[in-house]
Design an enzyme around this catalytic site. Structure first.
Site, short mmCIF file in Angstrom:
data_model
loop_
_atom_site.label_atom_id
_atom_site.label_comp_id
_atom_site.label_asym_id
_atom_site.label_seq_id
_atom_site.Cartn_x
_atom_site.Cartn_y
_atom_site.Cartn_z
N LYS A 273 -10.84 -50.47 4.23
CA LYS A 273 -9.43 -50.66 4.59
C LYS A 273 -8.55 -49.87 3.63
CE LYS A 273 -9.84 -55.44 6.33
NZ LYS A 273 -9.34 -55.22 7.69
N ARG A 347 -17.07 -61.00 13.67
CA ARG A 347 -17.83 -61.33 14.88
C ARG A 347 -19.33 -61.31 14.61
NH1 ARG A 347 -14.82 -56.49 17.89
NH2 ARG A 347 -13.34 -57.06 16.26
N1 BES Z 1 -10.24 -59.74 8.81
C1 BES Z 1 -9.84 -58.72 9.69
C2 BES Z 1 -8.72 -59.16 10.65
C3 BES Z 1 -7.41 -59.53 10.02
C4 BES Z 1 -6.37 -58.63 10.00
C5 BES Z 1 -7.19 -60.80 9.53
C6 BES Z 1 -5.16 -58.98 9.47
C7 BES Z 1 -5.97 -61.15 9.00
C8 BES Z 1 -4.95 -60.25 8.99
C9 BES Z 1 -11.03 -58.28 10.54
O1 BES Z 1 -12.27 -58.38 9.93
C10 BES Z 1 -10.83 -56.84 10.86
O2 BES Z 1 -10.85 -56.05 9.96
N2 BES Z 1 -10.66 -56.53 12.15
C11 BES Z 1 -10.46 -55.20 12.58
C12 BES Z 1 -11.32 -54.98 13.79
C13 BES Z 1 -11.40 -53.55 14.24
C14 BES Z 1 -12.15 -52.72 13.23
C15 BES Z 1 -12.08 -53.49 15.58
C16 BES Z 1 -8.98 -55.04 12.93
O3 BES Z 1 -8.39 -55.96 13.46
O4 BES Z 1 -8.45 -53.99 12.62
MN MN Z 2 -12.76 -56.68 8.77
#
Ligand code: BES
Ligand code: MN
Ligand code: ZN
Length: 495
Positions: A273, A347
């Site tokens: 990230k 997931r």
């Molecule tokens: N933990 C994150 C989602 C999240 C985002 C939680 C903001 C709380 C606040 C999750 O693991 C994630 O990174 N999801 C990705 C999925 C994508 C790579 C398909 C996302 O939402 O960008």
């Molecule tokens: Mn994630």
């Protein structure tokens, strides 16, 4: 915080909190205090344009005629619309004001505090719960708290003629304890709270009669949990799976399973990230915290229901040993997954946690909670968690619990089209689809790990686990979202 319910008259010391209904300034309780203060309340209300609407407050400091330090009037909204949540909001507003004051004690003047839908008992008990929820603080890492800023408030007394308020509050206080436990878990930094220490804190629930089982990497390998383990393999912290069993219902009756995403820190892994805002990802275990808090609430109030909480606890780190985009992992269900993006890790954790829960407990229903997608924030902001389910009855029950508790849910679509987009060229599925419909695509992925015929709902709480501003019942920070929702859902449908 010491909380007492009493029928006695208001004391002439400390603060007085006076809920006032909209256009209710002429009611008896208000008039009585107004007389004693030679009309100070009415003058203050007129000056501040206070009419008792919700969210209005007026602080009358050192009123003449009384020895009390202040009279805090709080708008309670329309009397006929008074609900448990509206009463909680009054308690919350009082806590916000008093915790930042020098007051040591406060007395709530609740004569006449009831509406058409809720009686005086429910109103007083929920007011007290709202107070507790908003009075939450987490300052264990502040070594230099200014003495002048430290809250002094040690006790509140609710002066009400209602006779059953105290008994009703017994359970509500335990639910608030569960919320506090969840908030503490979420607030802890990830160098302190990681899978093993999270599991250790859960072991503390044994004193309430909860059976706690913890699986480590060795056991999970044997069970074939390649999806969960793949996420944790880049971390020096060992992944854990924790089961919390509260069997307060009929012996032998199938339990309800609550599954929580517990990513103690989500860097994204190799699909790392951006730096800005990454610190937020300490709350990526908010689903697991909500499940643990719910089990605490159920056990401490001795709920007559069989409920098992299953927490998938991992840390998602980049490392020489971390999983790569394009890796193929085999889940405990036997289904294979192509990992396209290591940041879609929640997931993967849920896939094995849900499968294990079904194999182990043959649950009557499964509800999972997860801070799963950023996309749900785009859809629902911080107002609702997303509800995904193919089971209309279960969805309706959960929506109802959301309305009752104010922990709101909005039902989102989950169709074949969302499943079609996670087909993989090399494995049974891939862990991401297109950006469009990201939250539904994630739900479709999880659905593949729910056995036929098992009622299941997925709650995407990514927008709800943390708040950057104060809310009526939550000081800014961890919300504990989900504890009151699940507690109410179980109380209404499974006890
Ligand atoms: N933990 C994150 C989602 C999240 C985002 C939680 C903001 C709380 C606040 C999750 O693991 C994630 O990174 N999801 C990705 C999925 C994508 C790579 C398909 C996302 O939402 O960008
Ligand atoms: Mn994630
Ligand atoms: Zn995550």
């Amino acid at each position: 915080m010491q909380i007492a319910f009493t029928k006695s008259a208001l004391p002439e010391e400390g603060a007085i909190v006076l809920p006032v209904f909209e256009d209710g300034l002429k009611e008896e309780a208000v008039a009585a205090l107004d007389n004693k203060t030679h009309g100070a309340l009415m003058r203050a209300a007129a000056t501040a344009n206070f009419s008792g609407k919700r969210e209005q407050t007026v602080d009358v400091i050192a009123p003449s005629g009384l020895k009390n330090s202040r009279i805090l009037m709080i708008g309670a909204g329309k009397k006929k619309e008074l609900s448990a949540s509206a009463a909680e909001a009054v308690g919350g507003a009082a806590a916000a004001r008093l915790m930042s004051s020098r007051e040591k004690s406060a007395s709530f003047a609740l004569e006449g505090f009831h509406g058409e839908k809720v009686g005086a008992d429910v109103a007083a008990a929920h007011l007290a719960q709202g107070f507790l929820l908003r009075a939450y603080r987490f300052d264990k890492y502040k070594t230099k708290v200014d003495k002048d800023k430290k809250p002094q408030l040690a006790k509140i007394a609710l002066h009400t003629p209602a006779t059953k308020a105290k008994a009703l509050f017994v359970d509500l206080e335990k639910v608030a304890d569960g919320v506090r436990f969840a908030r503490d878990l979420v607030t802890e930094p990830p160098n302190i709270l990681y899978p093993e220490s999270f599991a250790r804190r859960c072991a503390g629930l044994e004193s309430l009669g909860v059976k706690v089982t913890t699986l480590g990497v060795k056991e999970m390998k044997k069970l074939g949990m390649g999806a969960l383990l793949g996420v944790g393999q880049g971390s020096v912290r060992e992944s854990k799976l924790v089961a919390l069993e509260w069997m307060g219902g009929k012996a032998g009756a199938a339990p309800v399973a609550l599954i929580g995403k517990g990513v103690c820190f989500d860097t994204g892994g190799i699909s790392i990230k951006p730096a800005a805002g990454m610190e937020d990802m300490k709350y990526d275990m908010g689903g697991a915290a909500a499940v643990a808090g719910t089990i605490m609430a159920l056990a401490s109030r001795k709920a007559k229901a069989n409920v098992v909480g299953v927490l998938g606890l991992v840390e998602n780190m980049p490392d020489g040993n971390a999983q790569r985009p394009s890796d193929v992992v085999t889940s405990m269900s036997g289904q294979t997954i192509e990992v396209i993006n290591t940041d879609a890790e929640g997931r993967l954790v849920l896939a094995d946690a849900i499968w294990w829960a079904q194999e182990t407990y043959k649950p009557a229903a499964v509800v999972d909670l997860a801070t799963l997608t950023g996309a749900i924030l785009v859809s629902l902001a911080h107002e609702y968690a997303g509800l995904f389910s193919k089971h209309d009855d279960l969805a309706a029950q959960l929506l109802k619990a959301g309305e009752t508790t104010g922990e709101k849910l909005w039902r989102m679509p989950l169709d074949k089209a969302h499943d079609d987009v996670i087909k993989s060229d090399i494995a049974d599925m891939k862990n991401t689809g297109p950006r469009e419909g990201g939250s539904s695509n994630a739900a479709a992925f999880i659905a593949r790990f729910v056995k036929n015929g098992v009622p299941w709902a997925h709650l995407d709480i990514a927008g709800m686990a943390w708040t950057t501003k104060d809310l009526p019942l939550v000081p800014k920070g961890a919300t504990g979202y989900g504890v009151r929702l699940l507690n109410d859902w179980i109380r209404t449908n499974h006890e």
